[in-house]
Design an enzyme around this catalytic site. Structure first.
Site, short mmCIF file in Angstrom:
data_model
loop_
_atom_site.label_atom_id
_atom_site.label_comp_id
_atom_site.label_asym_id
_atom_site.label_seq_id
_atom_site.Cartn_x
_atom_site.Cartn_y
_atom_site.Cartn_z
N ALA A 85 36.21 43.56 45.47
CA ALA A 85 37.27 43.64 44.46
C ALA A 85 37.86 45.04 44.41
O ALA A 85 37.20 46.03 44.77
CB ALA A 85 36.74 43.26 43.08
N GLU A 121 40.78 34.00 48.41
CA GLU A 121 42.14 33.68 48.87
C GLU A 121 42.13 33.53 50.38
O GLU A 121 41.46 34.29 51.08
CB GLU A 121 43.13 34.78 48.45
CG GLU A 121 43.29 34.95 46.95
CD GLU A 121 44.31 36.03 46.61
OE1 GLU A 121 45.46 35.92 47.05
OE2 GLU A 121 43.92 36.99 45.92
N TYR A 125 41.16 37.62 54.51
CA TYR A 125 40.09 38.11 55.37
C TYR A 125 40.30 37.89 56.86
O TYR A 125 39.56 38.43 57.67
CB TYR A 125 38.76 37.50 54.92
CG TYR A 125 38.36 38.01 53.55
CD1 TYR A 125 37.81 39.28 53.42
CD2 TYR A 125 38.58 37.27 52.41
CE1 TYR A 125 37.47 39.78 52.17
CE2 TYR A 125 38.24 37.75 51.15
CZ TYR A 125 37.69 39.01 51.04
OH TYR A 125 37.38 39.52 49.81
N PHE A 406 27.38 32.02 46.88
CA PHE A 406 26.97 33.40 46.60
C PHE A 406 28.20 34.22 46.30
O PHE A 406 29.32 33.78 46.54
CB PHE A 406 26.17 33.99 47.78
CG PHE A 406 26.92 34.01 49.10
CD1 PHE A 406 27.66 35.11 49.47
CD2 PHE A 406 26.88 32.92 49.95
CE1 PHE A 406 28.34 35.13 50.69
CE2 PHE A 406 27.56 32.93 51.17
CZ PHE A 406 28.28 34.04 51.54
#
Length: 406
Positions: A85, A121, A125, A406
């Protein structure tokens, strides 16, 4: 605005980093009581953060080491990225890119061959080399129509257990399931109190049922019931929603589903993250009682050491194919690899197929087809005959599935 720097999180800085993560996810900072429970599961190890000039964290990238089952059954050390984040007033300044670069370099330096995450989202990545490697489906079973076939799922006993018993018994039970599918993720000791224990001992009404067969406990399900009655439909039953269901044997799996579909005052049994090839409809006399409501990406994978990862899995029977891999973040992976049923080596031979590391990561566990990704332009085809060979080599009999959160 001041600059930032990225470094490893030191002991004593974890709580500030967790509060940053909670705020970015639109949550609240942890209370003293909540932090006391969380602290043992959120060590400084595996965490990198971006800090401003006052050494205040403004970004966090966290991970823990676990193991992932790859095709063929071998378990590879994998960095599970579980908290990324950037503070809202520091976004769009390159913080995420800087943190992900440092994190990947750390994985490579430590010899961790794989990294994995659940993406909040879908557009973030891929640029760091991650690709969607497992998928799951959401299902809704119309309970009044659902009748399990005679004699199926009656070979054992299902019992409800207390939260305390679930905390004690389920971790060892989960260990029995590892290796049953490619993509299955082990749960290290620190995972359980931070995720499972908080879930089943919390205030959201989760229940745990355990299946026992001839050899003892061999499956469990975590679920909650959601009241959907209203003034227009006061007779409507609750929804029974599955959080997770794992079984060591097909009989245990069938027995757990029979139990769920036998619970009274329920209108539907739902599950959001089930394997895409789970044959629920085949259990029932009326297969139309099962509705697939969504199919979504689940685990995103990143090959950190391409050669080690490719060598660790097994392959189907086909003539070898030469893959040319492009990796912007970790250039040591750049090059050509000859992949065959007999193994994998680096090579200087001409490439048959060219693809980036994110695309290879998507295909690594057996999901998807080189042919489909060639159509979409993600695989460059230099030898047309290589596409079918690659699909035969990488295909797995069972769809890859992660099975954990997780």
């Amino acid at each position: 605005m001041s600059e930032f720097h990225v470094r490893a999180v030191s002991e004593g800085e974890q709580r500030a980093c967790l509060d940053l993560l909670s705020e970015a996810l639109h949550g609240k900072p942890a209370s003293d009581e909540a932090w006391a429970k969380m602290a043992p599961t959120w060590p400084a190890a595996g965490k990198f953060a971006a800090f401003d000039d006052h050494d205040t964290p403004v970004g966090i990238a966290s991970s823990f080491d676990t193991e992932l089952t790859v095709p063929g059954g071998q378990k590879l050390v994998t960095a599970a990225v579980d908290g990324v984040a950037v503070r809202a007033d520091w976004t769009r300044r390159g913080i995420l890119t800087a943190m992900m670069a440092v994190q990947l370099e750390d994985f490579a330096a430590r010899g961790v061959p794989l990294a994995a995450l659940h993406a909040s989202e879908g557009v973030i990545y891929g640029r760091f080399g991650y690709g969607a490697a497992t998928f799951c489906k959401g299902v809704s079973v119309e309970r009044p129509r659902a009748r399990v076939r005679d004699g199926v799922g009656r070979d054992g006993v299902v019992r409800l257990v207390t939260p305390a018993e679930a905390v004690e018994r389920v971790p060892a039970l989960y260990d029995r399931f590892e290796g049953t599918r490619p993509g299955f993720l082990a749960r290290p000791a620190q995972w359980w109190p931070g995720f499972f224990d908080r879930l089943v001992t919390g205030n959201d009404g989760y229940r745990v049922a355990v299946h026992s067969g001839p050899d003892g406990d061999d499956g469990y399900v975590v679920y909650q019931t959601i009241d959907v009655r209203d003034r227009q439909a006061p007779e409507r039953g609750a929804i029974l929603d599955i959080r997770e269901l794992d079984a060591a044997t097909p009989r245990a799996w069938a027995g757990l589903w029979r139990f769920l579909l036998s619970v009274d005052l329920v209108s539907a049994v739902t599950g959001r993250a089930r394997p895409v090839d789970e044959p629920i409809a085949e259990l029932l006399t009326d297969p139309r009682a099962v509705n697939t409501v969504e199919v979504m990406d689940d685990l995103w994978l990143r090959l950190v050491d391409v050669l080690a990862a490719l060598r660790a899995r097994t392959y189907g029977t086909a003539e070898p194919v030469v893959l040319e891999v492009l990796d912007k973040q970790l250039p040591d992976n750049n090059g050509r690899y000859v992949v065959g049923s007999g193994g994998v080596e680096r090579t200087t031979a001409g490439a048959d197929l060219r693809l980036d590391v994110a695309t290879l990561s998507s295909l690594y566990l057996g999901h998807g087809l080189f042919a489909d990704l060639a159509l979409s332009g993600r695989v460059e085809v230099l030898d047309e005959s290589a596409v079918d060979r690659a699909d035969t080599l990488f295909h797995t009999a069972r769809a890859p599935w992660c099975g954990t959160f997780f």
